[in-house]
Design a protein around this motif. Structure first.
Motif, PDB file in Angstrom:
ATOM      1  N   HIS A 174       0.952  -1.336  -0.104  1.00 51.96           N
ATOM      2  CA  HIS A 174      -0.015  -0.079  -0.250  1.00 51.96           C
ATOM      3  C   HIS A 174       0.886   1.277  -0.119  1.00 51.96           C
ATOM      4  N   LEU A 175       2.029   1.294   0.758  1.00 56.89           N
ATOM      5  CA  LEU A 175       2.930   2.518   0.837  1.00 56.89           C
ATOM      6  C   LEU A 175       3.483   2.723  -0.511  1.00 56.89           C
ATOM      7  N   LYS A 176       4.145   1.592  -1.274  1.00 55.07           N
ATOM      8  CA  LYS A 176       4.813   1.930  -2.259  1.00 55.07           C
ATOM      9  C   LYS A 176       3.523   2.165  -3.560  1.00 55.07           C
ATOM     10  N   LEU A 177       2.495   1.796  -3.311  1.00 53.02           N
ATOM     11  CA  LEU A 177       1.375   2.063  -4.254  1.00 53.02           C
ATOM     12  C   LEU A 177       1.021   3.744  -4.254  1.00 53.02           C
ATOM     13  N   GLY A 178       0.984   4.086  -2.789  1.00 52.45           N
ATOM     14  CA  GLY A 178       0.865   5.516  -2.669  1.00 52.45           C
ATOM     15  C   GLY A 178       1.895   6.322  -3.149  1.00 52.45           C
ATOM     16  N   GLU A 179       3.213   5.808  -3.268  1.00 56.75           N
ATOM     17  CA  GLU A 179       4.325   6.726  -3.879  1.00 56.75           C
ATOM     18  C   GLU A 179       4.445   6.638  -5.346  1.00 56.75           C
ATOM     19  N   VAL A 180       3.698   5.689  -5.829  1.00 58.79           N
ATOM     20  CA  VAL A 180       3.452   5.817  -7.323  1.00 58.79           C
ATOM     21  C   VAL A 180       2.363   6.838  -7.603  1.00 58.79           C
ATOM     22  N   SER A 181       1.300   6.857  -6.953  1.00 54.98           N
ATOM     23  CA  SER A 181       0.259   7.805  -7.192  1.00 54.98           C
ATOM     24  C   SER A 181       0.713   9.245  -6.799  1.00 54.98           C
ATOM     25  N   LEU A 182       1.729   9.440  -5.975  1.00 54.13           N
ATOM     26  CA  LEU A 182       2.447  10.696  -5.633  1.00 54.13           C
ATOM     27  C   LEU A 182       3.120  11.036  -6.936  1.00 54.13           C
ATOM     28  N   GLU A 183       3.992  10.222  -7.401  1.00 53.67           N
ATOM     29  CA  GLU A 183       4.723  10.480  -8.792  1.00 53.67           C
ATOM     30  C   GLU A 183       3.807  10.843  -9.854  1.00 53.67           C
ATOM     31  N   THR A 184       2.726  10.342 -10.053  1.00 50.06           N
ATOM     32  CA  THR A 184       1.794  10.504 -11.086  1.00 50.06           C
ATOM     33  C   THR A 184       0.817  11.459 -10.737  1.00 50.06           C
ATOM     34  N   GLU A 185       0.927  12.099  -9.534  1.00 51.33           N
ATOM     35  CA  GLU A 185       0.109  13.490  -9.081  1.00 51.33           C
ATOM     36  C   GLU A 185      -1.331  13.052  -8.927  1.00 51.33           C
TER      37      GLU A 185
END
Length: 271
Positions: A174-185
């Protein structure tokens, strides 16, 4: 597959991210072929592959950003040198015009004729500099999309297992998925993933665990991007409080040991 996973983890730690991506990809293909796509044996490989793809996308974005900054600096330098050349030429021409007052009209004609090719040269250089600017690399988007898919698969497999270890691995996904979403804004999705991560961690970890601090920090970051500053500050404070609690827990037995050593040293002379 086991050897590929070990080599991939080593390369990931050493910063050899492209090699790690290839090794994790091969491991995923072998494991999914032998056990099935949604088998629990594939979860770790999916997670490592997704994580390495996220790191690769960040690395490529950083390289592209540095290249663009370098191009801007070279353009500024070239513009400055061209301006200096034009100023020097115009100064010399003005001096000649003063010396030859009788031929002012001819001097004006020559300066105009000289300025025109210079302007053409400048236009040509500007066009070349515009053409030299690198285009946006679509690989970053594809790497992030693939990272999201792999991490989502890993999360789904881990959530099926009710053990503490599997649930904590799901929280990490979940944490890494959130980081991916941050990168894609995609900040709303990032906040949702970070909250799911925090919920699982609070269920299975001690209140002062540093992983909780990391999740609070990421939530603070996401809320900051959303300009919801009150929620952002609350999570930053929660991260600080968690770290301070962890420090206090580590120092407490040390202080106890120091006090015991002091007491024993006081007894020694009596003995």
């Amino acid at each position: 597959a086991v050897n590929l996973m070990a080599q991939g983890k080593r390369n990931l730690i050493c910063g050899e991210i492209p090699a790690a991506v290839n090794q994790f990809q091969d491991a995923c293909q072998l494991l999914s072929k032998n056990y099935g796509e949604m088998a629990k044996e594939c979860a770790e490989a999916y997670f490592c592959y997704g994580r390495s793809l996220l790191d690769l996308a960040r690395m490529e974005t950083g390289v592209l950003g540095n290249a663009l900054q370098g191009a801007e600096k070279t353009e500024e330098k070239s513009e400055k040198t061209e301006e200096e050349i034009v100023k020097e030429k115009s100064y010399k021409e003005a001096k000649k015009a003063e010396d030859k007052t009788e031929k002012t009209e001819e001097g004006m004609d020559t300066t105009e004729n000289q300025e025109k090719p210079e302007e053409k040269k400048e236009d040509g250089k500007e066009k070349k500099s515009e053409e030299a600017k690198p285009e946006e690399d679509p690989d970053d988007v594809s790497n992030l999309q693939l990272a999201w898919e792999m991490l989502e698969l890993a999360k789904m497999i881990y959530l099926k297992d009710e053990t503490k270890e599997a649930q904590l691995r799901a929280a990490e996904a979940h944490l890494k998925l959130g980081e991916v979403s941050l990168e894609t804004e995609q900040y709303d999705q990032a906040i949702a993933d970070f909250k799911d991560c925090l919920k699982l961690q609070e269920k299975h970890l001690e209140p002062e665990d540093r992983l909780l601090a990391e999740s609070h920090y990421q939530l603070g970051l996401a809320y900051g991007f959303m300009k919801q500053f009150e929620q952002s500050i609350d999570h930053y404070r929660a991260a600080i409080k968690t770290i301070e609690s962890k420090i206090g827990k580590i120092l407490y037995p040390i202080k106890q040991a120091e006090q015991e050593i002091k007491d024993l040293k006081e007894i020694l002379p009596d003995i």
